[in-house]
Write a protein that holds these residues in place. Structure first.
Motif, PDB file in Angstrom:
ATOM      1  N   MET A   5     109.738 -23.119  52.595  1.00 63.66           N
ATOM      2  CA  MET A   5     108.340 -23.501  52.709  1.00 63.66           C
ATOM      3  C   MET A   5     107.476 -22.278  52.996  1.00 63.66           C
ATOM      4  O   MET A   5     107.810 -21.453  53.832  1.00 63.66           O
ATOM      5  CB  MET A   5     108.189 -24.499  53.846  1.00 63.66           C
ATOM      6  N   MET A  27     101.975 -34.491  60.293  1.00 64.38           N
ATOM      7  CA  MET A  27     102.393 -33.250  59.633  1.00 64.38           C
ATOM      8  C   MET A  27     103.759 -32.819  60.155  1.00 64.38           C
ATOM      9  O   MET A  27     104.637 -32.459  59.372  1.00 64.38           O
ATOM     10  CB  MET A  27     101.374 -32.134  59.878  1.00 64.38           C
ATOM     11  N   VAL A  32     105.994 -30.288  58.013  1.00 64.87           N
ATOM     12  CA  VAL A  32     105.076 -29.158  57.876  1.00 64.87           C
ATOM     13  C   VAL A  32     105.268 -28.253  59.087  1.00 64.87           C
ATOM     14  O   VAL A  32     105.134 -28.683  60.222  1.00 64.87           O
ATOM     15  CB  VAL A  32     103.605 -29.629  57.787  1.00 64.87           C
ATOM     16  N   ASN A  34     103.751 -25.069  59.217  1.00 64.34           N
ATOM     17  CA  ASN A  34     102.649 -24.109  59.268  1.00 64.34           C
ATOM     18  C   ASN A  34     101.876 -24.224  60.576  1.00 64.34           C
ATOM     19  O   ASN A  34     101.819 -25.290  61.179  1.00 64.34           O
ATOM     20  CB  ASN A  34     101.672 -24.364  58.120  1.00 64.34           C
ATOM     21  N   LYS A 138     102.544 -31.513  51.721  1.00 66.05           N
ATOM     22  CA  LYS A 138     103.511 -30.437  51.946  1.00 66.05           C
ATOM     23  C   LYS A 138     104.256 -30.118  50.661  1.00 66.05           C
ATOM     24  O   LYS A 138     104.352 -28.952  50.261  1.00 66.05           O
ATOM     25  CB  LYS A 138     104.512 -30.827  53.037  1.00 66.05           C
ATOM     26  N   ASN A 139     104.768 -31.116  49.993  1.00 69.41           N
ATOM     27  CA  ASN A 139     105.544 -30.893  48.774  1.00 69.41           C
ATOM     28  C   ASN A 139     104.707 -30.242  47.681  1.00 69.41           C
ATOM     29  O   ASN A 139     105.187 -29.355  46.976  1.00 69.41           O
ATOM     30  CB  ASN A 139     106.158 -32.191  48.268  1.00 69.41           C
ATOM     31  N   PHE A 142     102.818 -26.611  49.445  1.00 68.52           N
ATOM     32  CA  PHE A 142     103.665 -25.579  50.035  1.00 68.52           C
ATOM     33  C   PHE A 142     105.012 -25.410  49.354  1.00 68.52           C
ATOM     34  O   PHE A 142     105.723 -24.457  49.646  1.00 68.52           O
ATOM     35  CB  PHE A 142     103.858 -25.838  51.530  1.00 68.52           C
ATOM     36  N   GLN A 143     105.363 -26.305  48.456  1.00 67.79           N
ATOM     37  CA  GLN A 143     106.632 -26.142  47.767  1.00 67.79           C
ATOM     38  C   GLN A 143     106.467 -25.997  46.262  1.00 67.79           C
ATOM     39  O   GLN A 143     107.333 -25.431  45.616  1.00 67.79           O
ATOM     40  CB  GLN A 143     107.558 -27.315  48.090  1.00 67.79           C
TER      41      GLN A 143
END
Length: 153
Positions: A5, A27, A32, A34, A138-139, A142-143
């Motif tokens: 990530m 989150m 997550v 971050n 997130k997916n 960030f991915q």
């Protein structure tokens, strides 16, 4: 394949303390990792971004967030105005801005996209739906997506 990530700060502008608590909890529940910084209104968000730009030497990269989650209805400076400011600024416009608000009005949805929002989501009423939404964010962000301001692990 291991989950790599991307790191970077997520700024969230939302004036509702309960919503901020639930979003952060969702989150974390969705994985997550971050850093998350909350700002209580749009003016605080703009001040934070401007401060980061001013503290940067012209040759350095500013410490900008990799993603902004923005509520539309806030005091002092609402999300609509904040979005206009961010997307009209030469050094801020690349930051992805995701609208996360209680509104589901067609005018707010269309207006947000017309002003440069990268996505629009209505806050789910159910906590598990909020966790699922944070997992989707997130997916995607960030991915899958490539972001201009991120700090790899």
């Amino acid at each position: 394949m291991p989950n790599k990530m991307k790191r970077g700060t997520i700024l969230i502008a939302d004036d509702d303390e309960g919503d901020r608590f639930l979003v952060e909890k969702a989150m974390r529940a969705s994985g997550v990792e971050n850093e998350v910084r909350f700002l209580g209104n749009g003016q605080e968000l703009i001040d934070h971004l401007n401060d980061n730009l001013k503290l940067t030497h012209p040759d350095d990269s500013p410490d900008l967030p990799c993603l902004i989650l923005l509520d539309l209805n806030m005091p002092r400076l609402d999300g609509r105005e904040v979005l206009k400011i961010i997307k009209s600024h030469s050094r801020l416009r690349e930051i992805p801005v995701v609208i996360l608000t209680n509104s589901d009005s067609p005018e707010d949805i269309l207006g947000s996209y017309q002003e440069g929002a990268n996505s629009f989501f209505t806050k789910p009423l159910d906590y598990l739906d909020l966790v699922r939404l944070m997992g989707l964010l997130k997916n995607y962000w960030f991915q899958s997506a490539k972001l201009p301001y991120q700090q790899p692990r």
